[in-house]
Design an enzyme around this catalytic site. Structure first.
Site, PDB file in Angstrom:
ATOM      1  N   HIS A 299     -13.216   5.934   3.770  1.00 44.63           N
ATOM      2  CA  HIS A 299     -12.813   4.881   2.828  1.00 44.63           C
ATOM      3  C   HIS A 299     -12.543   5.423   1.432  1.00 44.63           C
ATOM      4  CE1 HIS A 299     -14.530   1.245   5.273  1.00 44.63           C
ATOM      5  NE2 HIS A 299     -13.648   1.983   5.949  1.00 44.63           N
TER       6      HIS A 299
ATOM      7  N   GLU B 281      -4.302  -4.829  10.910  1.00 43.58           N
ATOM      8  CA  GLU B 281      -3.300  -4.347   9.965  1.00 43.58           C
ATOM      9  C   GLU B 281      -1.945  -4.119  10.635  1.00 43.58           C
ATOM     10  OE1 GLU B 281      -6.445  -3.455   9.802  1.00 43.58           O
ATOM     11  OE2 GLU B 281      -6.996  -3.957   7.756  1.00 43.58           O
TER      12      GLU B 281
END
Lengths: 325, 444
Positions: free
Chosen positions: A129, A60
């Protein structure tokens, strides 16, 4: 009007903007050959090819940096995070580069980039998450932050985000990608920074956004059965905040509840409560309440997760409380 | 001690001002926030809302006179109070003419008074310093009053509305948490006019914040026909029928089991505990016809039919529809009938014929969680059975403490026709039928 899923509305927005402006391209994990982890980029690789629909490795920091660099050089990148939880890895790029380039170069460079993907808790994804990044990004000057809850808003706001000269954080919801809503055939844009009254009412103002919008509408329905008329305001944009819409409604109802996915401490809800008490103090008839996550890391267990995520019943009880019912 | 009203600073640049017009006269009662004068400043003529309350003792400033900020312009106090003391203490007593008074300075009022008193006539000069002390206290005395108002819990909008409509929070009872005055309270108070509240008036008692409680007038509801009938018959019952009461505890485990099996296996059946109670009472009356009886001047009427009245609470009272020949009806038929009667009773669609001629009644408050109660015998009957809730409770069986579903039933009897032992035997049969409910299905 055709009914589209939110994922299709997002896909259409990207597609139309890529057709309109060849500087627009998308990059991220699985956006190309897999057609998107949540199928938000379905068919785009076939239509636009690998130069404009770029599958990236699982880095990322790297691909966010590539996007920021491309934006500085005149392109209009869209970076897809498979989930905003992974944007934590790219936080430095967003905080220290995307948000600051324009300022630090005295306007010599700008950073017209969109970071988009699902945000907040979905269903049993565990503590790492299931996080809502609203407060993290809305905290940063130099960013615009959008959170959508309907197909119509998703398409109109994503198109505006892509055309905006600033870096824009665009929150979607994994559990809402399949929700359908009417989307007109003809092109439209929704201005960034405008809230939408999803249900008008006279007794209590319920301020919400993102995944809490359907829950809030459900709570308003339950309240209506108890003769409590709730006005539901979907902020749609968290930064810049449509303070005028909130204040106007609160001046009418004299009470407010903020319902959202996210932790309470220093959250966007706290910001809204601050504005209300500061600007509309003399109109308040009750303390403003928040319904959001408990101040805890999200447990994996479904029963515990259900307790932490604000439910319609929890929101209803806050609505009743501020109405002295 | 009287309060001096000073010329206020109404704009940032204002140094002196003129009382353009007075809106009050000597003897008026002034509320805080009331407009008392129009003050001409360097910018505009503005309304001056009083910071103080009281009776106007004196208007010191002449209209049109140019005065420095802080100059005394009026004196408020209690009715009949002398304003001159306060004025002397303030030190501006002589002002009011064209002569500009000495500008207010940082000196303590006592000092000012001292300085002024030196100029004043010799006689009060000595007294002035001592009397100046209360002058300092005057604003301090007003302060607790206003801070008491501040301490009254009120929502911001309630505070604002009260201010705007000239109501004092100390006169409004708060309906919010911890006595918080909320918007609705102020609106109600405002709608009721000063000193009056919608649907009530102020009581002489006050709460911890000094706010009077609200006293509400008695309301007379014209009696409905049903209410008149209930009143007449209950007075008749209480005055003419010598009541006695018998209570028995019934274990309902078997009845509960039977009920759930019946409801599960027979389509469309929804037998309630009350249906079982009525069936058992009817069967017990067949076995003890001496309890299916009522008093008349000619003698005890032994009723041939077992017609059970079932008390049904309806809006504005209660009615007692009758299940005729109840002991001959199957549980399923009985259940269907009670439901039908109950529904039509609530809809007020019962024919008067359906509510007359019962020989015995059953009243059940179990659905409200009542454990046990004693009902009043309906005139024309000899007894009424009052039934409480079926609930888990402790019972002793074979020396062991166990938990059972228990129900308490109280038989109220007319002693003119039923004696203790008769009622007791009826209850024993009633209990046995419910504890072994298969008996309800056995003929005879």
């Amino acid at each position: 009007m055709p009914e589209l899923q939110i994922r299709q509305a997002i896909r259409d927005a990207i597609k139309e903007e890529m057709e309109r402006d060849d500087r627009v391209f998308i990059l991220g994990e699985e956006v190309g050959h897999y057609n998107g982890a949540y199928k938000c980029t379905e068919g785009l690789l076939d239509q636009f090819g690998e130069k404009r629909v770029v599958d990236t490795p699982i880095v990322e920091t790297g691909f966010s940096g590539v996007g920021i660099g491309a934006a500085m050089c005149g392109l209009r990148p869209i970076v897809e995070f498979m989930t905003f939880n992974f944007s934590a890895v790219a936080f430095d790029q967003i905080l220290n580069n995307a948000a600051k380039i324009h300022h630090m170069t005295n306007g010599q460079f700008s950073c017209p980039i969109v970071f988009r993907g699902p945000n907040a808790a979905a269903h049993m994804l565990g503590s790492t998450h299931s996080q809502a990044f609203d407060a993290f990004y809305a905290h940063i000057p130099g960013l615009k932050v959008i959170s959508v809850a309907t197909a119509y808003d998703a398409k109109g706001l994503l198109k505006s985000a892509i055309r905006d000269p600033n870096p824009v954080i665009f929150f979607e919801s994994e559990v809402m990608y399949a929700q359908r809503g009417e989307v007109p055939d003809e092109e439209y844009l929704i201005p960034i920074g405008e809230a939408d009254i999803k249900r008008s009412g006279a007794d209590v103002t319920l301020i919400t956004w993102g995944q809490s919008v359907p829950t809030s509408l459900e709570a308003a329905k339950l309240a209506a059965e108890k003769d409590l008329d709730v006005e539901v305001i979907d902020l749609r944009t968290l930064r810049p905040l449509d303070e005028a819409a909130i204040i106007e409604s609160v001046k009418k109802t004299n009470r407010a509840v903020v319902a959202y996915h996210g932790w309470p401490y220093g959250g966007v809800g706290a910001e809204i409560v601050d504005r209300i008490q500061r600007v509309a103090f003399d109109w308040l008839d009750a303390p403003v309440l928040r319904e959001c996550y408990e101040d805890l890391n999200m447990p994996y267990a479904e029963n515990l997760e259900n307790i932490i995520i604000p439910s319609a019943e929890r929101i209803l009880s806050a609505l009743e409380k501020v109405s002295y019912r | 001690m009287a309060t001096i009203v000073e010329l206020p600073r109404l704009s940032d640049t204002m140094e002196e001002g003129v009382v353009a017009a007075w809106r009050i006269a000597v003897g008026d009662k002034v509320k805080r926030g009331q407009v008392i004068a129009e003050i001409e400043t360097d910018k505009a003529t503005m309304e001056f809302e009083s910071f103080d309350a009281g009776v106007v003792l004196k208007l010191v400033a002449d209209t049109g006179a140019v005065l420095p900020i802080g100059a005394p312009i009026a004196v408020f106090g209690k009715e009949g109070e002398d304003p001159s003391e306060a004025l002397a203490a303030h030190g501006g007593g002589a002002s009011g003419g064209d002569k500009p008074a000495a500008p207010r300075d940082e000196r303590a009022p006592a000092e000012v008074a001292k300085a002024e008193s030196a100029e004043a006539a010799p006689a009060p000069a000595k007294a002035a310093p001592e009397k100046a002390a209360p002058a300092k206290a005057a604003p301090a005395k007003a302060a607790p009053q206003s801070s008491a108002d501040e301490r009254i819990p009120a929502s911001p909008i309630a505070r604002r509305l009260a201010r705007e409509s000239g109501l004092s929070l100390s006169q409004i009872q708060g309906s919010g948490p911890h006595g918080r005055v909320v918007k609705a309270d102020v609106e109600a108070a405002a709608a009721g006019g000063s000193g009056q509240l919608a649907g009530g008036s102020f009581s002489s008692e006050t709460d911890v914040f000094g706010r009077p409680y609200i006293s509400r007038e008695d309301q007379i509801a014209a009696p409905t026909l049903m209410r008149r009938t209930i009143a007449k018959r209950m007075v008749q019952s209480q005055q003419q029928i010598p009541h006695f009461y018998l209570t028995i505890e019934v274990e309902m485990n078997a009845a509960a089991k039977l009920r759930s099996e019946l409801n599960a296996s027979v389509d469309g059946t929804k037998v309630s505990f009350n249906d079982l109670v009525i069936a058992a009472a009817a069967a017990a009356l067949r076995k003890h016809p001496e309890c299916n009886v009522s008093w008349s001047e000619e003698g005890a009427v032994m009723h041939g039919d077992i017609d059970i009245g079932m008390a049904v609470a309806v809006e504005g009272g209660l009615v007692v529809p009758v299940i005729r020949n109840a002991e001959q009806k199957s549980l399923v038929a009985l259940s269907r009938e009670t439901r039908n009667l109950g529904k039509r009773a609530k809809d007020k669609k019962l024919d008067p014929k359906e509510m007359t001629g019962s020989s015995f009644s059953v009243s059940n408050l179990g659905m409200f969680g009542i454990d046990e109660f004693a009902a009043m015998v309906n005139p024309g009957e000899g007894a009424i059975l009052a039934v409480g809730a079926v609930a888990d409770g402790p019972a002793v069986r074979e020396g062991e403490l166990v938990i059972r579903k228990l129900m308490r039933a109280t038989l109220s009897c007319d002693h003119r026709v039923i004696d203790g032992a008769m009622g007791a035997k009826f209850l024993a049969t009633f209990k046995a039928l419910l504890e072994q409910p298969m008996r309800l299905f056995a003929a005879g």
